[in-house]
Write a protein that holds these residues in place. Sequence first.
Motif, PDB file in Angstrom:
ATOM      1  N   LYS A  52      -4.009   1.507   1.927  1.00 24.79           N
ATOM      2  CA  LYS A  52      -3.892   1.281   0.497  1.00 24.79           C
ATOM      3  C   LYS A  52      -3.804   2.630  -0.216  1.00 24.79           C
ATOM      4  N   LYS A  53      -3.218   2.636  -1.395  1.00 20.36           N
ATOM      5  CA  LYS A  53      -3.111   3.873  -2.169  1.00 20.36           C
ATOM      6  C   LYS A  53      -4.490   4.493  -2.327  1.00 20.36           C
ATOM      7  N   GLY A  54      -4.579   5.786  -2.019  1.00 12.86           N
ATOM      8  CA  GLY A  54      -5.842   6.498  -2.124  1.00 12.86           C
ATOM      9  C   GLY A  54      -6.661   6.526  -0.858  1.00 12.86           C
ATOM     10  N   ASP A  55      -6.264   5.754   0.165  1.00 10.76           N
ATOM     11  CA  ASP A  55      -6.994   5.773   1.426  1.00 10.76           C
ATOM     12  C   ASP A  55      -6.932   7.148   2.071  1.00 10.76           C
TER      13      ASP A  55
ATOM     14  N   LYS B  38       1.898   8.694   3.513  1.00  7.75           N
ATOM     15  CA  LYS B  38       2.114   9.512   2.318  1.00  7.75           C
ATOM     16  C   LYS B  38       2.953   8.755   1.289  1.00  7.75           C
TER      17      LYS B  38
ATOM     18  N   ALA C 253       2.880   5.710   0.817  1.00  4.20           N
ATOM     19  CA  ALA C 253       1.997   4.693   0.242  1.00  4.20           C
ATOM     20  C   ALA C 253       0.927   5.289  -0.664  1.00  4.20           C
ATOM     21  N   GLY C 254       0.925   6.611  -0.825  1.00  4.79           N
ATOM     22  CA  GLY C 254      -0.018   7.256  -1.733  1.00  4.79           C
ATOM     23  C   GLY C 254      -1.352   7.601  -1.117  1.00  4.79           C
ATOM     24  N   CYS C 255      -1.387   7.827   0.177  1.00  8.24           N
ATOM     25  CA  CYS C 255      -2.629   8.155   0.875  1.00  8.24           C
ATOM     26  C   CYS C 255      -2.803   9.662   1.040  1.00  8.24           C
ATOM     27  N   TYR C 256      -4.036  10.058   1.280  1.00 10.23           N
ATOM     28  CA  TYR C 256      -4.359  11.416   1.722  1.00 10.23           C
ATOM     29  C   TYR C 256      -4.311  11.387   3.245  1.00 10.23           C
TER      30      TYR C 256
END
Length: 354
Positions: A161-164, A184, A186-189
């Motif tokens: 999920k985004k931010g995971d 990346k 998907a907005g992950c670190y």
Amino acid sequence: MAGEVVARNKRVILKDYVSGFPKVSDMYVTTDSTVSLKVPADTANAVLLKNLYLSCDPMMRFLIMNSQQKMNKYLYCTPGSPIRGYGVSQVVDSSHPEYKQGDLVWGLTTWEEYSLITDVVSETSLVKIHHTDVPLSYYTGLLGMAGKTAYAGFSQVCPPKKGDKVLVSAASGAVGQLIGQFAKLAGCYVVGSAGSKQKVDLLKNKLGFDEAFNYKEENDLDAALKRYFPEGIDVYFEHVGGKLLDAVLLNMKDHGRIAVCGMISQYNLPEFEPLKNLLQIGFKRLNIHGFTHRDYNHIVPKYYEFVLPYIREGKIVYVEDIVEGIENGPAALVGLFTGRNFGKQVVAVAPPQT
């Protein structure tokens, strides 16, 4: 047979079943074979392939074990016969209604210049290549088994999920480099582990990972993971096993998720390394899901819809390590298990006929 056209057929033969780390000497190349360029008249649903690219994959280690040691009956290799694996090929002749001369395909083949495949069931075993505006070699990895594996792990098994906070091991390999880029998007670190400074630089500077580290330089993997994940790991994509997995278990968040599709550090050991931190699975209520690409043939069309636009727009990078000549295949395959490859390892056999 009068008028029969034959060709020389260079082949990579398994000398004997392999135990321990595979060696180049476990295989040999023969040039004294020939092959008819027509499917035998009495053979139904067969396809004669001219192999163009052969894929070197860690799972091939299991295919060259003694049958008593095999984890399953998938793709047996027997001494005196060509080793088997995935590849990109062109159809030379066919008695199968779904394939015709000139078709480009990817799927299961043998390590020869020409392969007669007599057990073709459907396009689950040989997949037709319809998108030729991308390099054909990509179908050994990015658009083949490795891509299917990465997308299955990313979209079905442990969707981030985004931010995971995501960790990928063997992150510069055929599957890992894709998982990291998908996460990346998907907005992950995303942090990757790899086995050399060159590979770490690749992850950070070309593949867009937020951070990366060389596990061989870390004396304390637990401390290294705490450095990159001070609040813990949400999702771990596992390709290595052993000491790294043990350290990861200590650093997962509660209800964290682990997708397991490989443990390359264990493949050549007489006994798998014991894990000390298994209690963390219960303490942290972790969800650990083992999977194989073979369960996800149905997602290939959806995967292509997802990934092809990114490839064409240059938003997905795929690094290949291509060696020329089937005679160099054994060294390329063995090199996987010492980390010699830089990116997806491919053996180029021949250009397609136009």
